[in-house]
Structures are given as C-alpha cells and as structure tokens.
Design an enzyme around this catalytic site. Structure first.
Site, PDB file in Angstrom:
ATOM      1  N   HIS A 125       0.821  -1.204   0.000  1.00 42.43           N
ATOM      2  CA  HIS A 125       0.000   0.000   0.000  1.00 42.43           C
ATOM      3  C   HIS A 125       0.868   1.273   0.000  1.00 42.43           C
ATOM      4  CE1 HIS A 125      -3.237  -2.848   0.645  1.00 42.43           C
ATOM      5  NE2 HIS A 125      -2.484  -3.383   1.601  1.00 42.43           N
TER       6      HIS A 125
ATOM      7  N   GLU B 150      -2.489   0.258   7.896  1.00 39.33           N
ATOM      8  CA  GLU B 150      -1.584  -0.787   7.427  1.00 39.33           C
ATOM      9  C   GLU B 150      -0.346  -0.211   6.746  1.00 39.33           C
ATOM     10  OE1 GLU B 150      -1.567  -4.730   4.477  1.00 39.33           O
ATOM     11  OE2 GLU B 150      -3.371  -3.478   4.653  1.00 39.33           O
TER      12      GLU B 150
ATOM     13  N   HIS C 205       2.727  -7.136   4.747  1.00 32.95           N
ATOM     14  CA  HIS C 205       1.347  -6.670   4.892  1.00 32.95           C
ATOM     15  C   HIS C 205       0.835  -6.920   6.307  1.00 32.95           C
ATOM     16  CE1 HIS C 205       0.165  -5.839   0.632  1.00 32.95           C
ATOM     17  NE2 HIS C 205       1.263  -6.563   0.420  1.00 32.95           N
TER      18      HIS C 205
ATOM     19  N   GLU D 272       1.401 -11.805   5.915  1.00 36.01           N
ATOM     20  CA  GLU D 272       0.269 -11.113   6.537  1.00 36.01           C
ATOM     21  C   GLU D 272       0.450 -11.185   8.056  1.00 36.01           C
ATOM     22  OE1 GLU D 272      -2.007  -9.307   5.318  1.00 36.01           O
ATOM     23  OE2 GLU D 272      -2.550  -9.943   3.291  1.00 36.01           O
TER      24      GLU D 272
END
Length: 224
Positions: free
Chosen positions: A9, A23, A78, A141
């Site tokens: 992101h 995040e 992430h 993640e």
C-alpha cells in the site's frame, strides 16, 4: 544477494485501517527495520525497497522494479484484516520453484517460532506481486489490524522490531546469508580517557596515580 522488500500500500492507498492504525504505516516501519538488519548484520546483501516513504506504487510497478533489478528474492510485507487473528504467509498459487516453497517454509516457521503468533498456515493465492515477479516471492500477513489484541501488539514499536528481526533471520536461514563478524575482531586498539583537568598539576597527579597502578599514561593539552 539482491532482496526486494515491498511494503504494501502507501500514499492514497492506506490499506486496512482499524483501532487507530493504518496498514501502510505499520508495514513501512517493519520494512525499514528489516532492511537495516539485513544490511548491517549480513554479508553481501543488497536491498531494494519498492517504496521507502508514504507514496503510492502500482502493483505491477512493484514487480517490475524487482524484475528489472534482477532480484534474487521478493518479500512483500502486509497486515491482515477481516475478522481473524494471527499470522499467515502466501506464495503464488500457480507453478512455482522448489526454492519458492522451501524459502517460504523456513521464513514462516522462523517468524512463528520467534514471535509466537497464532499460526493460520502456509497458503497460496493469485496476488499480483507473487504472480508477476520472476524470482521466488513471499507475501507475509502479520496479524489482523481489526482484532483488538493483534492491534495492541502492532502498536508497539518494540514488537515491530521483534517482527523485523524474526523475518530477517528467517530470510537469512532460507537464503543461507552469512552473518558479519564482530567489529571487535578488527586489529587496532582502544583508548580510555580517565579525566580532564583545567589545572596541569591535577592532570600530573592523575598520571602518577595511574603509573603507580601499573597503567601507562600521558597528558595531552587542548585549547578551549
């Protein structure tokens, strides 16, 4: 060994948000720590960041950067969301090399072992950064931002450092990186300053005390 670190992101794309966290900020923090550890602690490592600030980078651009650079490994960082909790890792759900599978196993297990996350498993997905990269690649993640307990953990910078260390050591084991030797093994010597005095007599007295104790010593004069 050329490693591309991909903080997910960024910029206008904040990623998942909850519990006062974004995040994009968390993953950039972890990625910078990871870069520093790999460069400072291991030999013959070059790091490319797909972003090192709060900017937006297209998914295909992230893969292109790694491909054009000729990276040996791609690591995408992430934080999860969607009502679960814990840690999971991903590789591409198509044809992948044995190295891709082996590297992921080592890194995943090292993070679980060191940090103690709830293990959601080793998974596969058709994520663009895994599909379009030419080298072995992994997507991590790290906990769920919308889970209060996970979010509380993610708010600690010390915890994020622990995560970066575990990730770095997993990568090092997977890629067989050699740890740098301690700088203390370098040839040379260290000096110890035992005091500074405005009066020369006091400095001379200290020198005599040190010599009587068996320590060679001398006086150096510096102008204020």
């Amino acid at each position: 060994m050329k490693i591309t670190i991909d903080p997910g992101h960024g910029g206008s794309d904040s990623g998942a948000t909850a519990n006062g966290l974004k995040e994009k900020d968390i993953v950039l923090n972890v990625a910078k720590k990871l870069k520093s550890i790999l460069i400072n602690d291991y030999e013959n490592v070059s790091i490319q960041m797909t972003r090192d600030s709060d900017v937006f980078v297209e998914l295909n651009k992230r893969a292109d950067l790694a491909n054009d650079w000729g990276a040996n490994y791609f690591v995408s960082i992430h934080v999860n969301a969607g009502g679960g909790h814990g840690f999971e890792s991903y590789i591409y759900n198509g044809n992948v090399s044995s190295n891709t599978i082996n590297y992921r196993t080592i890194i995943h297990d090292e993070i679980i072992s060191q940090v103690g996350f709830y293990d959601r498993g080793k998974k596969e997905a058709n994520f663009a950064v895994l599909r379009e990269t030419n080298m072995p690649a992994i997507l991590l993640e790290n906990l769920f931002i919308d889970n209060k307990e996970d979010a509380y953990w993610l708010k600690s910078d010390e915890n994020l450092k622990r995560l970066a260390i575990a990730t770095a050591e997993g990568i090092a084991k997977a890629l067989k990186l050699k740890k740098k030797t301690s700088t203390d093994t370098k040839t040379g010597y260290y000096q110890v300053v035992t005091g500074s005095f405005e009066e020369k007599a006091n400095a001379e007295k200290r020198v005599e005390e040190l010599k009587k104790a068996g320590f060679d010593s001398f006086i150096e004069y510096e102008e204020k």
